[in-house]
Design an enzyme around this catalytic site. Structure first.
Site, PDB file in Angstrom:
ATOM      1  N   LYS A  21      55.850  38.964  46.087  1.00 32.69           N
ATOM      2  CA  LYS A  21      54.643  39.341  46.653  1.00 32.69           C
ATOM      3  C   LYS A  21      53.618  38.948  45.555  1.00 32.69           C
ATOM      4  O   LYS A  21      52.363  38.563  45.868  1.00 32.69           O
ATOM      5  CB  LYS A  21      54.598  41.060  46.403  1.00 32.69           C
ATOM      6  CG  LYS A  21      53.105  41.511  46.865  1.00 32.69           C
ATOM      7  CD  LYS A  21      53.007  43.104  47.186  1.00 32.69           C
ATOM      8  CE  LYS A  21      53.015  43.883  45.555  1.00 32.69           C
ATOM      9  NZ  LYS A  21      51.863  43.999  45.048  1.00 32.69           N
ATOM     10  N   ASN A  22      53.674  39.226  44.281  1.00 36.80           N
ATOM     11  CA  ASN A  22      52.670  39.065  43.301  1.00 36.80           C
ATOM     12  C   ASN A  22      52.321  37.458  43.098  1.00 36.80           C
ATOM     13  O   ASN A  22      51.494  37.037  42.454  1.00 36.80           O
ATOM     14  CB  ASN A  22      52.926  39.710  42.078  1.00 36.80           C
ATOM     15  CG  ASN A  22      52.663  41.312  42.153  1.00 36.80           C
ATOM     16  OD1 ASN A  22      52.296  41.750  43.170  1.00 36.80           O
ATOM     17  ND2 ASN A  22      52.683  42.101  41.103  1.00 36.80           N
ATOM     18  N   CYS A 115      42.610  53.656  41.824  1.00 35.11           N
ATOM     19  CA  CYS A 115      43.623  53.987  42.640  1.00 35.11           C
ATOM     20  C   CYS A 115      44.526  54.999  41.745  1.00 35.11           C
ATOM     21  O   CYS A 115      44.356  55.125  40.568  1.00 35.11           O
ATOM     22  CB  CYS A 115      44.331  52.711  43.129  1.00 35.11           C
ATOM     23  SG  CYS A 115      45.380  51.900  42.183  1.00 35.11           S
ATOM     24  N   ARG A 120      41.883  50.649  36.895  1.00 39.44           N
ATOM     25  CA  ARG A 120      41.953  49.433  37.315  1.00 39.44           C
ATOM     26  C   ARG A 120      40.651  48.762  37.377  1.00 39.44           C
ATOM     27  O   ARG A 120      39.846  48.270  38.422  1.00 39.44           O
ATOM     28  CB  ARG A 120      42.678  49.147  38.665  1.00 39.44           C
ATOM     29  CG  ARG A 120      43.797  49.675  38.644  1.00 39.44           C
ATOM     30  CD  ARG A 120      44.959  49.274  39.848  1.00 39.44           C
ATOM     31  NE  ARG A 120      45.662  48.191  39.558  1.00 39.44           N
ATOM     32  CZ  ARG A 120      46.405  47.777  40.264  1.00 39.44           C
ATOM     33  NH1 ARG A 120      46.968  48.385  41.436  1.00 39.44           N
ATOM     34  NH2 ARG A 120      47.126  46.631  40.075  1.00 39.44           N
ATOM     35  N   PRO A 121      39.650  48.713  36.279  1.00 36.89           N
ATOM     36  CA  PRO A 121      38.204  48.155  36.145  1.00 36.89           C
ATOM     37  C   PRO A 121      38.643  46.357  36.496  1.00 36.89           C
ATOM     38  O   PRO A 121      39.631  45.948  36.305  1.00 36.89           O
ATOM     39  CB  PRO A 121      37.914  48.470  34.827  1.00 36.89           C
ATOM     40  CG  PRO A 121      39.155  48.742  33.764  1.00 36.89           C
ATOM     41  CD  PRO A 121      40.083  49.192  35.072  1.00 36.89           C
ATOM     42  N   ASP A 123      36.378  44.431  34.478  1.00 34.30           N
ATOM     43  CA  ASP A 123      35.594  43.971  33.421  1.00 34.30           C
ATOM     44  C   ASP A 123      36.165  42.613  32.794  1.00 34.30           C
ATOM     45  O   ASP A 123      35.484  41.794  32.442  1.00 34.30           O
ATOM     46  CB  ASP A 123      35.488  44.945  32.086  1.00 34.30           C
ATOM     47  CG  ASP A 123      36.519  45.512  31.565  1.00 34.30           C
ATOM     48  OD1 ASP A 123      37.850  45.882  32.554  1.00 34.30           O
ATOM     49  OD2 ASP A 123      36.711  45.762  30.360  1.00 34.30           O
ATOM     50  N   ASP A 303      55.803  47.744  37.117  1.00 38.46           N
ATOM     51  CA  ASP A 303      56.212  47.821  38.482  1.00 38.46           C
ATOM     52  C   ASP A 303      57.723  48.525  38.631  1.00 38.46           C
ATOM     53  O   ASP A 303      57.941  48.566  39.639  1.00 38.46           O
ATOM     54  CB  ASP A 303      56.158  46.456  39.120  1.00 38.46           C
ATOM     55  CG  ASP A 303      54.508  46.224  39.322  1.00 38.46           C
ATOM     56  OD1 ASP A 303      53.831  47.307  39.003  1.00 38.46           O
ATOM     57  OD2 ASP A 303      54.248  45.088  39.558  1.00 38.46           O
ATOM     58  N   ARG A 395      53.434  48.035  51.952  1.00 39.96           N
ATOM     59  CA  ARG A 395      52.769  46.870  51.238  1.00 39.96           C
ATOM     60  C   ARG A 395      53.403  46.137  50.390  1.00 39.96           C
ATOM     61  O   ARG A 395      52.831  44.795  50.495  1.00 39.96           O
ATOM     62  CB  ARG A 395      51.858  47.608  50.158  1.00 39.96           C
ATOM     63  CG  ARG A 395      50.574  48.518  50.933  1.00 39.96           C
ATOM     64  CD  ARG A 395      49.569  49.116  49.739  1.00 39.96           C
ATOM     65  NE  ARG A 395      49.491  48.195  48.730  1.00 39.96           N
ATOM     66  CZ  ARG A 395      48.947  48.762  47.433  1.00 39.96           C
ATOM     67  NH1 ARG A 395      48.538  49.607  47.376  1.00 39.96           N
ATOM     68  NH2 ARG A 395      48.758  47.787  46.772  1.00 39.96           N
TER      69      ARG A 395
HETATM   70  C1  UD1 Z   1      49.173  42.781  38.566  1.00 35.34           C
HETATM   71  C2  UD1 Z   1      50.281  43.074  39.503  1.00 35.34           C
HETATM   72  C3  UD1 Z   1      50.632  44.447  39.578  1.00 35.34           C
HETATM   73  C4  UD1 Z   1      51.217  44.840  38.032  1.00 35.34           C
HETATM   74  C5  UD1 Z   1      50.172  44.532  37.106  1.00 35.34           C
HETATM   75  C6  UD1 Z   1      50.810  44.448  35.493  1.00 35.34           C
HETATM   76  C7  UD1 Z   1      49.402  41.576  41.377  1.00 35.34           C
HETATM   77  C8  UD1 Z   1      48.905  41.483  42.796  1.00 35.34           C
HETATM   78  N1  UD1 Z   1      49.498  42.954  40.763  1.00 35.34           N
HETATM   79  O1  UD1 Z   1      48.111  43.864  38.466  1.00 35.34           O
HETATM   80  O2  UD1 Z   1      51.620  44.679  40.376  1.00 35.34           O
HETATM   81  O3  UD1 Z   1      51.678  46.140  37.827  1.00 35.34           O
HETATM   82  O4  UD1 Z   1      49.701  43.147  37.313  1.00 35.34           O
HETATM   83  O5  UD1 Z   1      51.930  43.724  35.357  1.00 35.34           O
HETATM   84  O6  UD1 Z   1      49.934  40.649  40.759  1.00 35.34           O
HETATM   85  N2  UD1 Z   1      42.250  45.956  32.913  1.00 35.34           N
HETATM   86  C9  UD1 Z   1      41.097  46.229  32.711  1.00 35.34           C
HETATM   87  N3  UD1 Z   1      40.194  45.337  33.021  1.00 35.34           N
HETATM   88  C10 UD1 Z   1      40.374  44.240  33.797  1.00 35.34           C
HETATM   89  C11 UD1 Z   1      41.519  43.816  34.576  1.00 35.34           C
HETATM   90  C12 UD1 Z   1      42.488  45.077  33.879  1.00 35.34           C
HETATM   91  O7  UD1 Z   1      41.114  47.097  31.784  1.00 35.34           O
HETATM   92  O8  UD1 Z   1      39.293  43.601  34.190  1.00 35.34           O
HETATM   93  C13 UD1 Z   1      43.531  46.826  32.597  1.00 35.34           C
HETATM   94  C14 UD1 Z   1      43.934  47.492  34.128  1.00 35.34           C
HETATM   95  O9  UD1 Z   1      43.767  48.795  34.164  1.00 35.34           O
HETATM   96  C15 UD1 Z   1      45.825  47.853  33.441  1.00 35.34           C
HETATM   97  C16 UD1 Z   1      46.077  46.669  32.546  1.00 35.34           C
HETATM   98  O10 UD1 Z   1      44.665  46.082  32.172  1.00 35.34           O
HETATM   99  O11 UD1 Z   1      45.467  49.073  32.691  1.00 35.34           O
HETATM  100  C17 UD1 Z   1      46.899  45.674  33.101  1.00 35.34           C
HETATM  101  O12 UD1 Z   1      46.085  45.175  34.310  1.00 35.34           O
HETATM  102  P1  UD1 Z   1      46.483  43.869  35.034  1.00 35.34           P
HETATM  103  O13 UD1 Z   1      47.218  43.054  34.157  1.00 35.34           O
HETATM  104  O14 UD1 Z   1      45.045  43.140  35.181  1.00 35.34           O
HETATM  105  O15 UD1 Z   1      47.003  43.959  36.280  1.00 35.34           O
HETATM  106  P2  UD1 Z   1      46.818  43.663  37.694  1.00 35.34           P
HETATM  107  O16 UD1 Z   1      46.482  42.163  37.806  1.00 35.34           O
HETATM  108  O17 UD1 Z   1      45.779  44.792  38.463  1.00 35.34           O
END
Ligand code: UD1
Length: 417
Positions: A21-22, A115, A120-121, A123, A303, A395
């Site tokens: 999926k990812n 969520c 999940r910001p 930034d 995950d 999902r």
């Molecule tokens: C992806 C995966 C998800 C997995 C996660 C961590 C997909 C579709 N989803 O989610 O299944 O659990 O990686 O391995 O591939 N964060 C910020 N600011 C940002 C982006 C992230 O603060 O702009 C924080 C998030 O809130 C979280 C952490 O960074 O606490 C990790 O997030 P991230 O690695 O970005 O995960 P996703 O890409 O959302």
């Protein structure tokens, strides 16, 4: 929709592992950069894929998912903004930010919103795109970006998976060279980069946290076969482990199980790799694992955290599980406790005191992996469990009820009456 399970049956037999999926979600976004047909084989039929295809088709791209083969032709795509309703449905929509900028030199998306697993910001996504000289305007509703990305040396302050993917998607068709330092190294990013290079991108350092990307003017069509989903593999392994059964996963040759196998082995599961097979044998008793911490790849993945909580809830002894990636990923704990688990979560950590037997209960999934964890608990519990919120599980898991049934579980997917 809910799943009804009568627990107690061993999970035994052979199953084919679904595609990742990812890995496929960013490839769907990437397809908008390609002129010509994109063909992705071994694509899972899951609702997250369908949601992203709905977004992509709004650009005029022609998309079809049939018999595990996804075809996309975005040759004639036109710019499209993702509104709040659509953004709420799938967090993956945020990946269109980088891809749309690369193709149309403009992109508008509403905020995906928080969520249940955390805020999940976005930034970090915005910061990295700004470094690539895109003009980003943020309003209370969302983000609007304008300009062709221009290559730059950019360092990520945290190896966010999504921000890395967005940076790569913006950089492959940028003007000049992008150097990305501190990139996430999850196998799904490696797959995305391989897919992009096959479509004409020039990315060096694949698999490392230092990616060098030479921008090209456009990408072409590509055929790519997705590898197996490592989290789905881990979930079915946990199903074998929690029921003391044996599962043979076929189509697992490329699946990267780093971080997951050591934890399952420490819990007493025997795992063997043979060519394209993963053979998993559960122990009579699950063993406690003193300390597990989630962290970015190659550590134990967030995950798999909920599924491991379910498994360790039946272990011989006490385990501690700490979550460092998402701040609110223990929503499943009270639900597992309804089934007789003895888990105390406080802040980042959960202390799991293993019990000899779980019992059936009516429980509710609040997120994808938490839902999978409740199914696992239901497989091992005495009596009947109903797992509500099945939509979350759909999902990411392709027909999980059908597959577990074929492996001996007494499980049915039910429509709400
Ligand atoms: C992806 C995966 C998800 C997995 C996660 C961590 C997909 C579709 N989803 O989610 O299944 O659990 O990686 O391995 O591939 N964060 C910020 N600011 C940002 C982006 C992230 O603060 O702009 C924080 C998030 O809130 C979280 C952490 O960074 O606490 C990790 O997030 P991230 O690695 O970005 O995960 P996703 O890409 O959302």
């Amino acid at each position: 929709m809910y799943a009804k399970i009568i627990g107690g049956n061993r999970i035994e037999g052979e199953a084919v592992l679904q595609g990742s999926k990812n890995a496929v979600l960013p490839m769907i976004a990437a397809s908008v950069l390609c002129r010509g047909e994109v063909r992705i084989e071994h694509c899972p039929a899951i609702s997250d894929v369908r949601e992203l295809l709905t977004v992509l088709s709004k650009t005029g791209a022609v998309c079809e998912l049939k018999d595990g083969v996804l075809t996309i032709d975005a040759s004639d795509a036109v710019p499209f903004s993702i509104d709040r309703e659509q953004a709420k449905k799938t967090r993956g929509g945020v990946l269109f930010l980088g891809a749309f900028l690369g193709r149309f030199h403009e992109a508008g998306i509403a905020y995906p919103g928080g969520c249940v697993i955390g805020e999940r910001p976005i930034d970090l996504h915005c910061a990295v795109l700004r470094k690539l000289h895109v003009v980003l305007t943020e309003t209370s509703e969302g983000v609007y970006g304008k300009g062709r990305p221009v290559g730059e040396r950019v360092e990520l302050s945290y190896p966010s998976v999504g921000a890395t993917e967005n940076a790569v998607l913006a950089a492959v068709c940028a003007k000049g060279r992008t150097e990305l330092l501190g990139a996430a190294t999850e196998p799904e990013i490696t797959e995305l980069c391989r897919f992009l290079n096959k479509a004409g991108a020039v990315i060096h350092g694949i698999g490392t946290n230092y990616l060098v990307i030479d921008g090209v003017s456009e990408l072409h069509g590509v055929t790519y076969r997705l590898s197996g989903d490592r989290i789905v593999a881990g979930t079915y392994m946990a199903a074998a482990a929690i029921t003391g059964g044996e599962v043979v996963l076929r189509g697992a040759e490329d699946v990267c199980m780093d971080g997951i196998l050591p934890v399952l082995q420490a819990a007493g599961t025997q795992i063997r790799r043979e060519k394209d097979l993963l053979v998993v044998t559960g122990n009579d008793r699950v063993l406690a694992v003193p300390y597990i911490k989630t962290a970015p790849f190659p550590a134990f993945p967030t995950d798999m955290q909920s599924q491991i909580l379910a498994l360790l809830s039946m272990a011989d002894g006490d385990s501690v599980v700490c979550e460092t990636v998402f701040e609110s990923r223990f929503a499943v704990v009270p639900e597992l406790c309804k089934m007789g688990a003895d888990i105390l979560s406080e802040g980042q950590c959960a202390v799991v005191h293993g019990v000899r037997q779980l019992h059936g209960a009516d429980v509710k999934a609040a997120d994808l992996r938490g839902g999978a964890a409740l199914l696992l608990a239901g497989l091992a519990a005495e009596g009947e469990t109903k797992v509500y919120g099945y939509e979350y599980i759909a999902r990411g898991y392709e027909d999980i009820c059908g597959l577990l049934k074929r492996l001996g579980a007494d499980i049915m997917r039910m429509e709400d009456s």
